[in-house]
Every structure is written in structure tokens, then in C-alpha cells.
Design a protein around this motif. Structure first.
Motif, PDB file in Angstrom:
ATOM      1  N   ASN A  39      -0.158 -20.497  36.199  1.00 48.93           N
ATOM      2  CA  ASN A  39      -0.186 -18.628  36.581  1.00 48.93           C
ATOM      3  C   ASN A  39      -1.349 -18.675  37.650  1.00 48.93           C
ATOM      4  O   ASN A  39      -1.028 -18.820  38.073  1.00 48.93           O
ATOM      5  CB  ASN A  39      -1.815 -18.967  35.504  1.00 48.93           C
ATOM      6  N   LYS A  93       8.000 -15.221  36.826  1.00 51.72           N
ATOM      7  CA  LYS A  93       8.173 -16.498  36.187  1.00 51.72           C
ATOM      8  C   LYS A  93       9.546 -16.632  35.597  1.00 51.72           C
ATOM      9  O   LYS A  93      10.579 -15.893  35.802  1.00 51.72           O
ATOM     10  CB  LYS A  93       8.087 -15.602  34.840  1.00 51.72           C
ATOM     11  N   SER A 102       3.314 -21.465  31.399  1.00 48.65           N
ATOM     12  CA  SER A 102       3.151 -22.826  30.419  1.00 48.65           C
ATOM     13  C   SER A 102       3.779 -23.639  31.524  1.00 48.65           C
ATOM     14  O   SER A 102       4.832 -23.307  32.355  1.00 48.65           O
ATOM     15  CB  SER A 102       3.835 -22.614  29.127  1.00 48.65           C
ATOM     16  N   SER A 106      -2.570 -13.980  35.520  1.00 45.73           N
ATOM     17  CA  SER A 106      -1.586 -14.175  34.226  1.00 45.73           C
ATOM     18  C   SER A 106      -2.283 -15.343  33.288  1.00 45.73           C
ATOM     19  O   SER A 106      -2.770 -15.728  33.582  1.00 45.73           O
ATOM     20  CB  SER A 106      -0.359 -13.941  34.472  1.00 45.73           C
ATOM     21  N   TYR A 107      -1.683 -15.245  31.940  1.00 43.73           N
ATOM     22  CA  TYR A 107      -2.121 -15.551  30.950  1.00 43.73           C
ATOM     23  C   TYR A 107      -0.656 -16.365  29.953  1.00 43.73           C
ATOM     24  O   TYR A 107      -0.981 -17.073  29.339  1.00 43.73           O
ATOM     25  CB  TYR A 107      -3.058 -15.352  29.812  1.00 43.73           C
ATOM     26  N   ASP A 108       0.704 -16.172  30.071  1.00 41.91           N
ATOM     27  CA  ASP A 108       2.026 -16.538  29.673  1.00 41.91           C
ATOM     28  C   ASP A 108       2.390 -17.227  30.809  1.00 41.91           C
ATOM     29  O   ASP A 108       2.927 -17.644  29.809  1.00 41.91           O
ATOM     30  CB  ASP A 108       2.194 -15.007  29.289  1.00 41.91           C
TER      31      ASP A 108
END
Length: 758
Positions: free
Chosen positions: A183, A224, A202, A198-200
Motif C-alpha cells: 500500500n 495499482k 495486496s 491506500s488500504y486495498d
């Protein structure tokens, strides 16, 4: 009876004479002449500089050239209209000999590139890994540094590590952005406070560590990434130099049809810590997405989107407040957009206008866009000719200097000339006009430029011109006397109509130095039909990439740019689309027939062909798809099935998604068609074209019980086989086109070394 006896004797003598004529080609003497050719002509072209170097922002430039004395460095002062030695080469050679404890001579100095500094009082250059610095006031020299081992060349297909780049500081130095746990984070450099933006992110859908701050440091753009599955190319080095056992290595190597990463730009507002994802509707079928760049006033950022299949290309802009995306430029084509060699974009006045290159009217030209509305204001250039490069955009004067070809009537349409025009396209001014290939090098302020112009059949002339193209000094005029005394002769430029009966196809004809028009000569074509460019030489040169050496054995060697190659009209280029097996062969064959009609000594019953890489595919394709014309081929490192080769090049021309055209164009699929003679050459460590591409053709030929030759060179990469491959290629053509047994290799020497032993 006497009459009949005389007739038989005459016939016998004629046959013997013909046999002797044939034997006069492909002999050991011919081989020795071919092997010695490069050393014989080396450094025999005088006063023909090719590299020009303007010194910083001055109006002084230097170059080096070969003269009867050796290599000489010259210095030109454009303001004073003077030319002279760049420095005292005798003093410098003596100083270097003392410093390095080796003997150096004045006109064989061991460097070609150098830098002037200290108001041109100091000269710096490399000799191998050693950096030398010499003061031109007293010719005192010192070792500035000795460079360590250079890092190995980066593999062309290697991916960048997007997750481990260093943190990115903001322009005002108050913030630093970085990636943690996939992130985006920022850290206040004064308070050390950390904020997660950001938190999305992975492992499977992470944020790239390549991030771009807005100039005002209040906004941050990141990307992203949903990663794709890698495609690994496996290579086995059978004979490594550091161990007995073979070595396995891998390369990242995407092929047509493979999955690609998906990239979605994201906007972050620093003060509010707000994350604004961009709507991907305008860029959701990606081949590539990149060139992310902020406007200087921070109002927006732009990026470029190449849709998979290369039929849609967009310049997009994301609003810095809302993240809303709009189209600034949209290029479409029913065939392909040549993004890899013709794309050009220049944003004027921070994007208020955009200069963009396009083939939308059938020729590559420049257009002026309104940077706010995305509408075309007008074409800047137009006509049945091609813009080849943009040299300089002057925003204040609103002028463009560019190179182009095909505009001047009566000239080879590939010859590059230089022009200047305004943004309106109303005042186009030629800067060069001579019927030749021009190579310009401009001073940093574009007030002057050097121009070296020539053709393959016209020795170089080098001049100094002012900003309007007026010749203010002739710098050099080539002397080819010594070159000609070696037996060298210039290739002939030849053109003939192509398959449509209207378009001129251009090429060159190379004859042996002992050419005899009373003989019959087999014809060998050097082919490279890659659609990314055009390949027939246009500028004068002494050596022609091994073609003259091959001619010395008793052949006419030719090179042609057929339809499907670049630098002509879009229609000319489009012939290649989803049809690489075409390779311009209908045009090439007609061209050779026209040449043979003019020159009966060209024997078209004995035509050979050779090429490497895409040219290897073409060469093998010649004897598979046109065996009635081509009788012998040598194909090196060929991409014989476009599904086996690198993605970017093959999807550009063969299209996406993968369709039946790939199989239709495959040499492997058509291996049963082989009628003539074929030699395949392969480097086992080729990481440009998968070696399995050639080996699959080998397999198909074996399954079809075809007679062919195969040479694999251990440890060698993408190449024509090196010296060994070159000798095998020469022998192959001598044996199969001249019907002569090649001489033993241990009789033949190049620079006092044998190429090999039978």
C-alpha cells in the motif's frame, strides 16, 4: 565426317569453357579475397566524418575522420568560420606514452570520444577502463580514475522491480511517499508522522513504488498493478566456460497471447488524505499504460494507453481535483498503429496544445491539437511524404525542425531531408535539398548545424549550415581514391515497379570486384523484412555488412525494401498486417526480374537468400512459400512461428487475439513445402528469439523427411553464427548455387588466422 567431327569438338570445347567459367567462381582465391576484404578496405575512406559533437552551449564542434595520415581530430568554430586541428596530436601521443608506459602514435590515438572542459583547456577521454585528463595548455596528463568492472548488460525483456524502488520525496521536501505492505504511505519529514493513503493493496494487486508527486506537493499519483503470470524462457548452456556440466538459465519472456499486467492510476490528495480511484472505462483493455506525468500547474496528470491489438492509442488526462478521466488524443486504425517507431507527442505550453504524429491520412504527419478540448486544430504537415523524426520544437517561435523523406520529387523516397515549419504549417522551409541522405547535428541553440550528406553511390560531403540551411562552410569532401584502388566499387541503386504496377520498390545491387559481364552470376538476396523499419542502406559506406564478401565468391548480392516495411505510405506498410509470410516477396521477385531484364548476367534460375532473426524467418519462408523462385536459403535465429517469439513485436504486426493468421504464416506449419536447399543456424543461448522456434522447424522438417542442414553454435546468443556461421553460409551458397566444392578451410586465412578446419 570432318564437318561432324569439328562440330563435336566445338561443342566439347564450348562445354569445357562454360565449366571453366563456372569454376572461376567459388575458388580458393575468391575465398581469400572475400576473407581479406574487410582488412583490405579498412581505413581507406578519407575525409568522411560521421560523428559531430558540439561543445556545451558554444558554437564550436569537433569531429574525427580518417585521413591518409590516420585518425585526425578537427575543431570547427561556426562564428569565426574556421576549422583546424582540435589539439596537437603529436604532443598528446607523447604525453600518453609517458603516462601509461606504452607507445602511442599521433594519428592512431586510442579513443574516439572525448569531453572538453575548463573553457576547452582540458580534455578528458577513456582508454579502456582508464579515464585520462590532459591539459591542452602544457599537455600534462594524469589518470583521473580507473573504472571497475561494468555491470553486465541488462536483459532486454527483464521486468522492473515495481515493489522495491526507493521512497519518493515531494518537490517541497516536506513529504516522502513509499510502499509498505503493498500500500501507499506518506511520511512527514519534519514530524515523522506516517499516514496510510491506500488500504486495498495486496500481494496479487499491489501498488507500484514508481509514484509521481504533483509539482505543488499536494497530490500524488500512483498505479495499482494486478500482476500477470510470467512466461519463462528456458536456456541450456551446453558448454559453459566455468564448469563441465551444462547450465540452465531462465528469462522473463512474454509471447503472443500471454496475460499482461493491468495498471490503474490512482489519485491521492495529501491534505485530506483522500484516495480517488480512477474509472478504468477508457483504458480497460491494456497492452500498456504508462508515461504518467503531471502538468506543471498541478491541475491534472496525463498518461498514455495502448489498447491490446494496437488499434487504439489514447493520451488521457486525469483531473487533479476529481480524478475524472478524459481523452486528449485518440488514434485508431483498422490495421495497426505503429506505436513502436512512429509515435511522437509534444505538449506545448503545459498542455494547452499538443503536437501529435499520425498516419490517419495515409502518411506519417504532425498535427496540432487543442489540449483542452482534445480536438484537432489542423495538420502541421501534409502530403505524399513521411515525417521521420522531430528534431526541435521551439515553443516561443512556434516552429518545428524535423526530418522527412519522400517530399523532394525525383529522389529516392527514403532519403532524409531536414525542414522547418511553423505550428500553422503554412511556411515550410527546406533546410537541406541535395539529392542525398542527410544527417544533421545541431548546436544547442539551433543556430548552426553540421550536415553530412551522401548516397551509397555518392561519396560524403560535410558542410556547416546556418539556421536557415544556408551553407556557410564546406568542412570535408570524401576522397575514395584509395578505396577504389583496392578494387572496391559502389553498389548500384536500382528501382522497379512493385506488385501494383505503380509503386517504386528500391534496392541496391552489389557486384564482385572482379566482375565480368560476360559471365553468369547467381543472385543472393540479403533479406530483413521487419515491418518496424526499412533496411536498404542509403548513406555511403565502405563496407556493407558482409554482402561484398559474399559477392567476391562469384555472386550478385542484392538488398531490397519490399511492401510491408516502413518509411513509406500507410498502405505500403499495411501489407504486413497479419501477413508476415508475405515479406514483400511479390515485390522482391518483380524487382529482381526487372534487374535481370536490364542485366542478363543475373541468373534468376539460381537465386539464394539469407537473413537473421526476422530475416531468418523471411529467408526460410522464401524456400517454403516461393520455391519456384528461391532455390537456396540460409536462415539464422529465425522466428519461424510468430507464436513462439516475443509478444511486443509479433502482436504489433500479427494482431491480437491470436487467430488463424499465426498458423498460416508459420514456417513450421509449411515445412512440407520445402523443395530447395535450406540451412538453419542457431545460437543455443539466444534470448531474443526462443531457440525452440528453430528447433520446432527442424522437427517439422525431419517429420516430413526433408533434406536440410542445421548448425547450432554452443554458447552463442542471437546472431548469424559468428565467423563459423559466416563460413558455413558461404560454403552453402558456393556448393548449392555455383555447384562448386568449397575449398578446405585450413587453406583460408583471415588476418593470419584460419576460420576453421574441415
Amino acid at each position: 565426317m570432318p564437318y561432324k567431327t569439328f562440330s563435336l569438338l566445338t561443342i566439347t570445347l564450348l562445354l569445357l569453357g562454360n565449366a571453366l567459367t563456372l569454376q572461376a567462381q567459388g575458388t580458393a582465391d575468391d575465398y581469400r579475397r572475400a576473407n581479406d576484404w574487410s582488412s583490405r578496405i579498412r581505413n581507406k575512406l578519407y575525409y568522411a566524418p560521421t560523428s559531430f559533437n558540439w561543445i556545451d552551449s558554444t558554437h564550436r564542434c569537433w569531429y574525427y575522420e580518417q585521413t591518409p595520415r590516420g585518425k585526425e581530430f578537427m575543431l570547427v568554430d561556426a562564428d569565426k568560420r574556421t576549422k583546424g586541428p582540435a589539439f596537437d596530436q603529436v604532443k598528446l601521443a607523447n604525453a600518453l606514452s609517458t603516462l601509461l608506459h606504452r607507445t602511442y602514435t599521433a594519428y592512431a590515438l586510442p579513443f574516439n570520444m572525448m569531453d572538453f572542459s575548463d573553457k576547452e583547456h582540458t580534455l578528458e577521454f577513456n582508454i579502456g577502463d582508464t579515464v585520462c585528463q590532459c591539459k591542452l595548455t602544457d599537455y600534462s596528463c594524469r589518470l583521473k580514475e580507473i573504472k571497475g568492472k561494468t555491470t553486465p548488460d541488462r536483459y532486454w525483456g527483464a521486468e522492473h522491480d515495481e515493489q522495491n524502488e526507493p521512497p519518493v520525496p515531494s518537490p517541497d521536501s516536506n513529504w516522502v511517499a513509499y510502499i509498505q505492505s503493498y500500500n501507499v504511505y506518506i511520511r512527514d519529514r519534519k514530524t515523522k508522522a506516517v499516514f496510510q493513503l491506500s488500504y486495498d493493496g495486496s500481494e496479487g494487486e499491489y501498488y507500484s513504488s514508481y509514484m509521481e508527486w504533483a509539482p505543488d506537493s499536494k497530490k500524488l499519483a500512483a498505479v495499482k498493478v494486478r500482476a500477470n503470470k510470467k512466461h519463462l524462457l528456458y536456456l541450456i548452456s551446453s558448454s559453459p566456460t566455468d564448469q563441465l556440466q551444462p547450465k540452465l538459465s531462465t528469462r522473463d519472456y512474454l509471447k503472443p497471447g500471454d496475460a499482461l499486467p493491468v495498471r490503474v492510476p490512482q489519485l491521492f490528495l495529501v491534505e485530506s488524505k483522500k484516495h480517488i480511484p480512477l474509472d478504468a472505462a477508457l483504458f480497460n483493455q491494456q497492452y500498456s499504460l504508462g508515461n504518467l506525468e503531471w502538468r506543471k500547474d498541478s491541475r491534472a496528470f496525463t498518461f498514455e494507453y495502448n489498447q491490446r491489438g494496437h488499434q487504439v492509442y489514447r493520451v488521457l488526462e486525469a483531473d487533479a481535483a476529481t480524478g475524472q478521466v478524459k481523452i486528449l488524443v485518440e488514434e485508431t486504425s483498422p490495421t495497426f498503429i505503429d506505436y513502436s517507431s512512429k509515435k511522437y507527442r509534444y505538449d506545448v505550453n503545459d498542455g494547452k496544445e499538443i503536437i501529435w504524429a499520425s498516419e490517419r491520412d495515409g502518411w506519417n504527419h504532425l498535427y496540432l491539437y487543442d489540449g483542452k478540448t482534445g480536438q484537432v486544430k489542423h495538420p502541421i504537415t501534409k502530403g505524399s511524404w513521411v515525417v521521420r523524426s522531430v528534431v526541435k520544437v521551439d515553443e516561443q517561435a512556434r516552429t518545428i525542425i524535423f526530418g522527412a523523406s519522400g517530399r523532394e520529387q525525383g529522389q529516392d523516397p527514403y532519403l532524409v531531408q531536414y525542414y522547418k515549419t511553423d505550428f500553422e504549417g503554412k511556411h515550410l522551409q527546406p533546410l537541406t535539398t541535395e539529392n542525398a541522405q542527410h544527417a544533421a547535428k545541431f548546436s544547442t541553440d539551433y543556430k548552426y548545424f553540421t550536415d553530412a550528406y551522401s548516397r551509397v553511390d555518392l561519396p560524403p560531403v560535410t558542410v556547416l549550415r546556418d539556421a536557415n540551411g544556408k551553407v556557410i562552410m564546406e568542412l570535408e569532401k570524401a576522397d575514395i581514391t584509395a578505396l577504389q584502388q583496392t578494387g572496391w566499387r559502389a553498389p548500384e541503386v536500382f528501382s522497379a515497379k512493385g506488385r501494383d504496377g505503380q509503386t517504386d520498390i528500391w534496392g541496391i545491387i552489389i557486384r564482385p570486384s572482379n566482375f565480368d559481364a560476360s559471365r553468369k552470376y547467381p543472385v543472393i538476396e540479403n533479406i530483413y523484412a521487419g515491418p518496424h523499419s526499412a533496411f536498404v542502406p542509403k548513406a555511403f559506406q565502405a563496407a556493407y555488412r558482409g554482402m561484398q564478401e559474399l559477392a567476391e565468391l562469384g555472386f550478385i548480392v542484392i538488398q531490397v525494401d519490399g511492401m510491408g516495411t516502413s518509411n513509406r505510405s500507410k498502405a505500403f506498410h499495411d501489407v504486413c498486417w497479419k501477413n508476415l509470410k508475405d515479406a514483400g516477396f511479390p515485390d522482391r521477385i518483380l524487382w529482381m526480374k526487372a534487374a535481370a531484364g536490364k542485366y542478363p548476367y543475373m541468373d534468376l534460375t539460381r537465386v539464394g537468400i539469407y537473413g537473421t532473426s526476422a530475416g531468418g524467418q523471411n529467408a526460410a519462408g522464401a524456400v517454403l512459400f516461393h520455391p519456384e523462385f528461391y532455390k537456396a536459403a540460409v536462415a539464422s535465429c529465425g522466428c519461424h512461428d510468430n507464436r513462439m517469439d516475443k509478444m511486443w513485436w509479433n502482436e504489433q504486426w500479427m494482431g491480437y487475439p491470436i487467430g488463424p493468421q499465426y498458423e498460416e504464416c508459420s514456417n513450421v506449419t509449411h515445412a512440407a513445402n520445402l523443395e530447395g536447399k535450406l540451412m538453419l543456424i542457431l545460437g543455443e543461448m539466444d534470448d531474443n528469439v526462443d531457440p525452440s522456434s528453430t528447433l520446432q522447424l527442424v522437427n517439422a522438417l525431419i517429420k516430413n523427411n526433408k533434406d536440410f542442414d542445421f548448425v547450432m553454435v554452443p554458447g552463442m546468443g542471437h546472431s548469424s553464427g559468428g565467423d563459423y556461421g559466416e563460413q558455413k553460409r558461404r560454403d552453402f551458397f558456393v556448393k548449392n548455387l555455383l555447384q562448386v566444392a568449397p575449398p578446405a578451410w585450413d587453406e583460408l586465412k583471415v588476418e593470419n588466422k584460419t576460420l576453421g578446419t574441415r
